[in-house]
Design a protein around this motif. Structure first.
Motif, PDB file in Angstrom:
ATOM      1  N   ASP A 231       0.846  -1.189   0.000  1.00 17.72           N
ATOM      2  CA  ASP A 231       0.000   0.000   0.000  1.00 17.72           C
ATOM      3  C   ASP A 231       0.882   1.241   0.000  1.00 17.72           C
ATOM      4  OD1 ASP A 231      -2.347  -1.462   0.059  1.00 17.72           O
ATOM      5  OD2 ASP A 231      -2.497  -1.421   2.236  1.00 17.72           O
ATOM      6  N   ALA A 232       0.549   2.210  -0.842  1.00 15.42           N
ATOM      7  CA  ALA A 232       1.290   3.466  -0.897  1.00 15.42           C
ATOM      8  C   ALA A 232       0.576   4.548  -0.083  1.00 15.42           C
ATOM      9  CB  ALA A 232       1.458   3.915  -2.346  1.00 15.42           C
ATOM     10  N   VAL A 233      -0.685   4.325   0.254  1.00 13.42           N
ATOM     11  CA  VAL A 233      -1.458   5.244   1.090  1.00 13.42           C
ATOM     12  C   VAL A 233      -2.132   4.430   2.186  1.00 13.42           C
ATOM     13  CG1 VAL A 233      -1.894   6.901  -0.764  1.00 13.42           C
ATOM     14  CG2 VAL A 233      -3.513   5.072  -0.364  1.00 13.42           C
ATOM     15  N   ASP A 234      -2.566   5.101   3.228  1.00 10.88           N
ATOM     16  CA  ASP A 234      -3.276   4.430   4.324  1.00 10.88           C
ATOM     17  C   ASP A 234      -4.662   4.023   3.815  1.00 10.88           C
ATOM     18  OD1 ASP A 234      -4.468   3.555   6.638  1.00 10.88           O
ATOM     19  OD2 ASP A 234      -4.260   5.444   7.721  1.00 10.88           O
ATOM     20  N   PRO A 235      -4.977   2.738   3.720  1.00 13.64           N
ATOM     21  CA  PRO A 235      -6.273   2.309   3.189  1.00 13.64           C
ATOM     22  C   PRO A 235      -7.452   2.733   4.066  1.00 13.64           C
ATOM     23  CG  PRO A 235      -5.051   0.429   4.022  1.00 13.64           C
ATOM     24  CD  PRO A 235      -4.131   1.618   4.096  1.00 13.64           C
ATOM     25  N   ARG A 236      -7.181   3.112   5.316  1.00 14.87           N
ATOM     26  CA  ARG A 236      -8.263   3.587   6.193  1.00 14.87           C
ATOM     27  C   ARG A 236      -8.461   5.089   6.066  1.00 14.87           C
ATOM     28  NH1 ARG A 236      -5.123  -0.043   9.762  1.00 14.87           N
ATOM     29  NH2 ARG A 236      -3.889   1.832   9.839  1.00 14.87           N
ATOM     30  N   GLY A 237      -7.570   5.762   5.350  1.00 11.39           N
ATOM     31  CA  GLY A 237      -7.654   7.211   5.190  1.00 11.39           C
ATOM     32  C   GLY A 237      -8.448   7.580   3.941  1.00 11.39           C
ATOM     33  N   ALA A 238      -8.418   8.855   3.631  1.00  9.76           N
ATOM     34  CA  ALA A 238      -9.111   9.353   2.435  1.00  9.76           C
ATOM     35  C   ALA A 238      -8.420   8.811   1.188  1.00  9.76           C
ATOM     36  CB  ALA A 238      -9.103  10.868   2.424  1.00  9.76           C
ATOM     37  N   LEU A 239      -9.204   8.390   0.228  1.00  9.28           N
ATOM     38  CA  LEU A 239      -8.677   7.868  -1.030  1.00  9.28           C
ATOM     39  C   LEU A 239      -9.107   8.779  -2.171  1.00  9.28           C
ATOM     40  CD1 LEU A 239      -9.482   4.088  -0.493  1.00  9.28           C
ATOM     41  CD2 LEU A 239      -7.271   5.213  -0.246  1.00  9.28           C
ATOM     42  N   PRO A 240      -8.331   8.842  -3.247  1.00 11.17           N
ATOM     43  CA  PRO A 240      -8.682   9.707  -4.374  1.00 11.17           C
ATOM     44  C   PRO A 240      -9.839   9.137  -5.174  1.00 11.17           C
ATOM     45  CG  PRO A 240      -6.784   8.402  -4.927  1.00 11.17           C
ATOM     46  CD  PRO A 240      -7.090   8.123  -3.478  1.00 11.17           C
ATOM     47  N   GLY A 241     -10.482   9.983  -5.915  1.00 13.86           N
ATOM     48  CA  GLY A 241     -11.556   9.539  -6.799  1.00 13.86           C
ATOM     49  C   GLY A 241     -12.906   9.513  -6.107  1.00 13.86           C
ATOM     50  N   LYS A 242     -13.908   9.121  -6.861  1.00 18.28           N
ATOM     51  CA  LYS A 242     -15.268   9.037  -6.341  1.00 18.28           C
ATOM     52  C   LYS A 242     -15.828   7.658  -6.645  1.00 18.28           C
ATOM     53  CE  LYS A 242     -16.427  13.870  -6.709  1.00 18.28           C
ATOM     54  NZ  LYS A 242     -17.465  14.823  -7.024  1.00 18.28           N
ATOM     55  N   LEU A 243     -16.758   7.228  -5.831  1.00 18.90           N
ATOM     56  CA  LEU A 243     -17.434   5.962  -6.050  1.00 18.90           C
ATOM     57  C   LEU A 243     -18.353   6.085  -7.254  1.00 18.90           C
ATOM     58  CD1 LEU A 243     -18.238   3.119  -5.053  1.00 18.90           C
ATOM     59  CD2 LEU A 243     -19.993   4.221  -3.695  1.00 18.90           C
ATOM     60  N   LEU A 244     -18.284   5.115  -8.162  1.00 21.70           N
ATOM     61  CA  LEU A 244     -19.153   5.114  -9.331  1.00 21.70           C
ATOM     62  C   LEU A 244     -20.266   4.095  -9.144  1.00 21.70           C
ATOM     63  CD1 LEU A 244     -16.526   5.204 -12.209  1.00 21.70           C
ATOM     64  CD2 LEU A 244     -17.789   7.122 -11.207  1.00 21.70           C
ATOM     65  N   ARG A 245     -21.469   4.532  -9.392  1.00 28.55           N
ATOM     66  CA  ARG A 245     -22.627   3.644  -9.380  1.00 28.55           C
ATOM     67  C   ARG A 245     -23.422   3.897 -10.650  1.00 28.55           C
ATOM     68  NH1 ARG A 245     -24.274   3.542  -3.183  1.00 28.55           N
ATOM     69  NH2 ARG A 245     -22.628   2.116  -2.548  1.00 28.55           N
ATOM     70  N   ASN A 246     -23.662   2.832 -11.392  1.00 29.25           N
ATOM     71  CA  ASN A 246     -24.381   2.946 -12.676  1.00 29.25           C
ATOM     72  C   ASN A 246     -23.744   3.976 -13.586  1.00 29.25           C
ATOM     73  OD1 ASN A 246     -26.309   0.997 -11.916  1.00 29.25           O
ATOM     74  ND2 ASN A 246     -27.433   2.556 -10.771  1.00 29.25           N
ATOM     75  N   GLY A 247     -22.418   4.052 -13.576  1.00 25.67           N
ATOM     76  CA  GLY A 247     -21.694   4.947 -14.475  1.00 25.67           C
ATOM     77  C   GLY A 247     -21.676   6.396 -14.039  1.00 25.67           C
ATOM     78  N   ARG A 248     -22.147   6.696 -12.837  1.00 26.33           N
ATOM     79  CA  ARG A 248     -22.164   8.081 -12.352  1.00 26.33           C
ATOM     80  C   ARG A 248     -21.472   8.177 -10.987  1.00 26.33           C
ATOM     81  NH1 ARG A 248     -27.154  11.106 -14.578  1.00 26.33           N
ATOM     82  NH2 ARG A 248     -27.674   9.765 -16.314  1.00 26.33           N
ATOM     83  N   ALA A 249     -20.764   9.296 -10.787  1.00 27.43           N
ATOM     84  CA  ALA A 249     -20.088   9.522  -9.507  1.00 27.43           C
ATOM     85  C   ALA A 249     -21.128   9.882  -8.453  1.00 27.43           C
ATOM     86  CB  ALA A 249     -19.076  10.641  -9.645  1.00 27.43           C
ATOM     87  N   VAL A 250     -20.981   9.293  -7.270  1.00 28.85           N
ATOM     88  CA  VAL A 250     -21.871   9.608  -6.151  1.00 28.85           C
ATOM     89  C   VAL A 250     -21.058  10.274  -5.057  1.00 28.85           C
ATOM     90  CG1 VAL A 250     -23.530   7.777  -6.630  1.00 28.85           C
ATOM     91  CG2 VAL A 250     -21.605   7.310  -5.160  1.00 28.85           C
ATOM     92  N   ALA A 251     -21.729  11.094  -4.273  1.00 35.03           N
ATOM     93  CA  ALA A 251     -21.038  11.835  -3.208  1.00 35.03           C
ATOM     94  C   ALA A 251     -20.734  10.958  -2.034  1.00 35.03           C
ATOM     95  CB  ALA A 251     -21.882  13.014  -2.762  1.00 35.03           C
TER      96      ALA A 251
END
Length: 53
Positions: A33-53
């Motif tokens: 791991d290059a970042v803490d997996p329990r911390g903030a991660l880059p990007g957004k979750l995609l559901r049905n092809g759309r980013a969700v908050a």
């Protein structure tokens, strides 16, 4: 595989992939791991092809 043998978690990680990069941030490199997996991660979750908050 022998019956009754144990499988470690690392045996299920894809091989041949040197790095995982998301939005320019390296998440894993050289099987570590290059970042803490329990911390903030880059990007957004995609559901049905759309980013969700």
């Amino acid at each position: 595989m022998l019956a009754g043998s144990l499988i470690s978690a690392d045996s299920h990680i894809a091989t041949g992939i040197d790095a995982v990069i998301v939005n320019g941030t390296s998440l894993r490199q050289h099987n570590r791991d290059a970042v803490d997996p329990r911390g903030a991660l880059p990007g957004k979750l995609l559901r049905n092809g759309r980013a969700v908050a």
